[in-house]
Design a protein around this motif. Structure first.
Motif, PDB file in Angstrom:
ATOM      1  N   GLY A 131      26.892  42.178 -60.142  1.00  0.00           N
ATOM      2  CA  GLY A 131      27.984  41.629 -61.126  1.00  0.00           C
ATOM      3  C   GLY A 131      28.486  40.101 -60.761  1.00  0.00           C
ATOM      4  N   LEU A 132      28.073  39.986 -59.402  1.00  0.00           N
ATOM      5  CA  LEU A 132      28.289  38.629 -59.101  1.00  0.00           C
ATOM      6  C   LEU A 132      27.065  37.629 -58.744  1.00  0.00           C
ATOM      7  CD1 LEU A 132      31.631  39.171 -56.790  1.00  0.00           C
ATOM      8  CD2 LEU A 132      31.356  38.302 -59.267  1.00  0.00           C
ATOM      9  N   GLY A 133      26.657  37.994 -57.394  1.00  0.00           N
ATOM     10  CA  GLY A 133      25.583  37.121 -56.959  1.00  0.00           C
ATOM     11  C   GLY A 133      24.267  37.613 -57.594  1.00  0.00           C
ATOM     12  N   ASP A 134      24.053  38.614 -58.279  1.00  0.00           N
ATOM     13  CA  ASP A 134      23.041  39.411 -58.705  1.00  0.00           C
ATOM     14  C   ASP A 134      22.588  38.439 -59.861  1.00  0.00           C
ATOM     15  OD1 ASP A 134      24.760  40.427 -60.552  1.00  0.00           O
ATOM     16  OD2 ASP A 134      23.868  42.312 -60.602  1.00  0.00           O
ATOM     17  N   LYS A 135      23.213  37.611 -60.469  1.00  0.00           N
ATOM     18  CA  LYS A 135      22.923  36.523 -61.554  1.00  0.00           C
ATOM     19  C   LYS A 135      21.620  35.643 -61.110  1.00  0.00           C
ATOM     20  CE  LYS A 135      27.385  36.292 -63.782  1.00  0.00           C
ATOM     21  NZ  LYS A 135      28.065  37.279 -62.750  1.00  0.00           N
ATOM     22  N   ILE A 136      21.237  35.659 -60.021  1.00  0.00           N
ATOM     23  CA  ILE A 136      20.051  35.284 -59.714  1.00  0.00           C
ATOM     24  C   ILE A 136      18.793  35.889 -60.071  1.00  0.00           C
ATOM     25  CG2 ILE A 136      21.148  33.962 -57.547  1.00  0.00           C
ATOM     26  CD1 ILE A 136      19.725  36.152 -55.870  1.00  0.00           C
ATOM     27  N   GLU A 137      18.902  37.369 -60.507  1.00  0.00           N
ATOM     28  CA  GLU A 137      17.793  37.686 -61.007  1.00  0.00           C
ATOM     29  C   GLU A 137      17.670  37.469 -62.667  1.00  0.00           C
ATOM     30  OE1 GLU A 137      17.176  41.881 -60.646  1.00  0.00           O
ATOM     31  OE2 GLU A 137      18.771  42.008 -58.841  1.00  0.00           O
ATOM     32  N   ASP A 142      19.817  34.054 -67.170  1.00  0.00           N
ATOM     33  CA  ASP A 142      18.547  33.009 -67.229  1.00  0.00           C
ATOM     34  C   ASP A 142      18.925  31.927 -66.355  1.00  0.00           C
ATOM     35  OD1 ASP A 142      20.792  31.930 -68.691  1.00  0.00           O
ATOM     36  OD2 ASP A 142      19.574  31.473 -70.531  1.00  0.00           O
ATOM     37  N   TRP A 143      19.806  32.146 -65.767  1.00  0.00           N
ATOM     38  CA  TRP A 143      20.493  30.953 -64.705  1.00  0.00           C
ATOM     39  C   TRP A 143      19.199  30.443 -63.956  1.00  0.00           C
ATOM     40  CZ3 TRP A 143      20.436  30.533 -59.138  1.00  0.00           C
ATOM     41  CH2 TRP A 143      20.680  29.601 -58.999  1.00  0.00           C
ATOM     42  N   ILE A 144      18.494  31.426 -63.300  1.00  0.00           N
ATOM     43  CA  ILE A 144      17.329  30.915 -62.622  1.00  0.00           C
ATOM     44  C   ILE A 144      16.194  29.897 -63.356  1.00  0.00           C
ATOM     45  CG2 ILE A 144      15.731  32.689 -63.276  1.00  0.00           C
ATOM     46  CD1 ILE A 144      16.330  31.657 -59.577  1.00  0.00           C
ATOM     47  N   ASN A 145      16.258  30.013 -64.546  1.00  0.00           N
ATOM     48  CA  ASN A 145      15.471  29.030 -65.285  1.00  0.00           C
ATOM     49  C   ASN A 145      15.792  27.580 -65.349  1.00  0.00           C
ATOM     50  OD1 ASN A 145      13.418  30.951 -66.287  1.00  0.00           O
ATOM     51  ND2 ASN A 145      14.697  31.744 -67.902  1.00  0.00           N
ATOM     52  N   LYS A 163      27.261  22.573 -58.863  1.00  0.00           N
ATOM     53  CA  LYS A 163      28.341  21.668 -59.108  1.00  0.00           C
ATOM     54  C   LYS A 163      29.515  21.438 -58.159  1.00  0.00           C
ATOM     55  CE  LYS A 163      27.337  21.770 -64.119  1.00  0.00           C
ATOM     56  NZ  LYS A 163      27.690  22.309 -65.427  1.00  0.00           N
ATOM     57  N   LYS A 164      29.856  22.261 -57.453  1.00  0.00           N
ATOM     58  CA  LYS A 164      30.879  22.506 -56.566  1.00  0.00           C
ATOM     59  C   LYS A 164      30.566  21.445 -55.549  1.00  0.00           C
ATOM     60  CE  LYS A 164      34.291  25.607 -54.127  1.00  0.00           C
ATOM     61  NZ  LYS A 164      34.327  26.982 -54.005  1.00  0.00           N
ATOM     62  N   ASP A 165      29.362  21.162 -55.202  1.00  0.00           N
ATOM     63  CA  ASP A 165      28.975  20.315 -54.029  1.00  0.00           C
ATOM     64  C   ASP A 165      28.760  18.896 -54.616  1.00  0.00           C
ATOM     65  OD1 ASP A 165      29.311  22.488 -52.267  1.00  0.00           O
ATOM     66  OD2 ASP A 165      27.218  22.738 -52.217  1.00  0.00           O
ATOM     67  N   GLY A 166      28.848  18.785 -55.954  1.00  0.00           N
ATOM     68  CA  GLY A 166      28.554  17.398 -56.388  1.00  0.00           C
ATOM     69  C   GLY A 166      27.268  17.414 -57.279  1.00  0.00           C
ATOM     70  N   GLY A 167      26.617  18.478 -57.445  1.00  0.00           N
ATOM     71  CA  GLY A 167      25.286  18.537 -58.014  1.00  0.00           C
ATOM     72  C   GLY A 167      25.346  18.907 -59.645  1.00  0.00           C
ATOM     73  N   GLU A 168      24.309  19.377 -59.968  1.00  0.00           N
ATOM     74  CA  GLU A 168      24.115  19.534 -61.503  1.00  0.00           C
ATOM     75  C   GLU A 168      24.047  21.146 -61.730  1.00  0.00           C
ATOM     76  OE1 GLU A 168      19.905  18.464 -63.125  1.00  0.00           O
ATOM     77  OE2 GLU A 168      20.314  16.938 -61.557  1.00  0.00           O
ATOM     78  N   PHE A 169      23.818  22.021 -60.656  1.00  0.00           N
ATOM     79  CA  PHE A 169      23.704  23.381 -61.109  1.00  0.00           C
ATOM     80  C   PHE A 169      24.783  24.238 -60.903  1.00  0.00           C
ATOM     81  CE2 PHE A 169      19.544  21.854 -59.396  1.00  0.00           C
ATOM     82  CZ  PHE A 169      18.456  22.135 -60.162  1.00  0.00           C
ATOM     83  N   ASP A 170      24.932  25.059 -62.259  1.00  0.00           N
ATOM     84  CA  ASP A 170      26.271  25.825 -62.258  1.00  0.00           C
ATOM     85  C   ASP A 170      26.222  26.836 -60.954  1.00  0.00           C
ATOM     86  OD1 ASP A 170      27.105  24.537 -64.629  1.00  0.00           O
ATOM     87  OD2 ASP A 170      25.868  26.216 -65.754  1.00  0.00           O
ATOM     88  N   GLN A 171      27.358  27.041 -60.609  1.00  0.00           N
ATOM     89  CA  GLN A 171      27.637  28.268 -59.686  1.00  0.00           C
ATOM     90  C   GLN A 171      28.203  29.353 -60.362  1.00  0.00           C
ATOM     91  OE1 GLN A 171      29.179  24.937 -58.560  1.00  0.00           O
ATOM     92  NE2 GLN A 171      31.099  25.405 -59.721  1.00  0.00           N
ATOM     93  N   PHE A 172      28.121  30.603 -59.962  1.00  0.00           N
ATOM     94  CA  PHE A 172      28.654  31.718 -60.462  1.00  0.00           C
ATOM     95  C   PHE A 172      30.371  31.922 -60.461  1.00  0.00           C
ATOM     96  CE2 PHE A 172      24.347  33.337 -59.315  1.00  0.00           C
ATOM     97  CZ  PHE A 172      23.743  32.664 -60.239  1.00  0.00           C
ATOM     98  N   PRO A 179      24.161  31.192 -55.378  1.00  0.00           N
ATOM     99  CA  PRO A 179      23.597  30.254 -56.075  1.00  0.00           C
ATOM    100  C   PRO A 179      23.375  28.954 -55.139  1.00  0.00           C
ATOM    101  CG  PRO A 179      25.851  30.362 -56.919  1.00  0.00           C
ATOM    102  CD  PRO A 179      25.639  31.565 -55.946  1.00  0.00           C
ATOM    103  N   ARG A 180      24.202  28.606 -54.246  1.00  0.00           N
ATOM    104  CA  ARG A 180      23.955  27.627 -53.292  1.00  0.00           C
ATOM    105  C   ARG A 180      22.785  27.721 -52.460  1.00  0.00           C
ATOM    106  NH1 ARG A 180      28.860  27.019 -50.501  1.00  0.00           N
ATOM    107  NH2 ARG A 180      29.700  25.445 -51.648  1.00  0.00           N
ATOM    108  N   ALA A 181      22.602  29.039 -51.948  1.00  0.00           N
ATOM    109  CA  ALA A 181      21.758  29.126 -50.955  1.00  0.00           C
ATOM    110  C   ALA A 181      20.276  29.046 -51.695  1.00  0.00           C
ATOM    111  CB  ALA A 181      21.881  30.518 -50.749  1.00  0.00           C
ATOM    112  N   VAL A 182      20.418  29.438 -52.878  1.00  0.00           N
ATOM    113  CA  VAL A 182      18.927  29.474 -53.995  1.00  0.00           C
ATOM    114  C   VAL A 182      18.642  28.082 -54.105  1.00  0.00           C
ATOM    115  CG1 VAL A 182      17.813  30.226 -56.055  1.00  0.00           C
ATOM    116  CG2 VAL A 182      19.317  31.826 -54.828  1.00  0.00           C
TER     117      VAL A 182
END
Length: 210
Positions: A131-137, A142-145, A163-172, A179-182
């Protein structure tokens, strides 16, 4: 009494021999089918991170072992599958590990060309919170795409981050660590892939795994 015990022992012994024999036969008969299905599943996964129209070789048969703890998350050998077009290496899929997931290491497969472009990413094993971190699946989200087609412009590329670190990828929502780890593992792996064409001749192949 002794005869009865002896008879039972013989019966049990024969039963054990027959059971072992049947098990061995079933294993021998089903082993090729299992191996075939495993190969098909692996090919399907590889095709998700390196589009098959990009290459014309048997990517599963060109497998090398890469060891780089800093880039791949641990000191274990990781499988590298090289895609070729006209015998020229054009891309690769590399197993990698994000060691800093919220609930432990996240096992991944990253596909990229040799110019920093990420072609695809898949998470193959994780223990992140449902329900939280498993959105990497992919089956959850489709976040991984969002990695498809993104280019890593060197180790100092600040855009290749959440984005929280100034980048372009959404976090959950409620979960940034996963998501940061991935994202970070994908960046490190893509940069490593970029350096590998010149090293292919010196890499051990997967058949040399201990």
């Amino acid at each position: 009494m002794i005869d009865a015990i002896r008879k039972n022992a013989v019966t049990l012994g024969l039963f054990a021999v027959i059971t072992t024999g049947v098990t061995a036969i079933v294993n021998a008969v089903t082993k090729p089918t299992v191996a075939h299905q495993t190969a098909l599943q692996q090919k399907n996964l590889l095709d998700q991170v390196v589009p098959p129209e990009l290459y014309d070789n048997h990517i599963q048969q060109e497998c090398y072992l890469v060891t780089d703890a800093a880039a791949l998350g641990n000191a274990k050998p990781h499988a590298l599958y090289v895609a070729r077009k006209g015998n020229q290496p054009v891309a690769a899929a590399l197993e990698t590990t994000a060691p800093d997931g919220y609930s432990g290491a996240i096992q991944m497969l990253v596909g990229a060309d040799f110019h920093g472009k990420v072609l695809g990413v898949r998470v193959v094993e994780h223990h992140e919170t449902p329900g939280l971190g498993d959105k990497i699946e992919l089956r959850i989200s489709d976040w991984i795409n969002s990695f498809n087609g993104k280019v890593v412009h060197g180790a100092g590329d600040t855009h290749f981050a959440v984005k929280k670190d100034g980048g372009e990828f959404d976090q959950f929502t409620g979960a940034t660590i996963t998501p940061r780890a991935v994202v970070n593992a994908t960046k490190r792996t893509a940069l490593l892939i970029e350096t590998l064409p010149a090293k292919l001749s010196s890499l051990p192949d997967c058949g040399e795994a201990p």
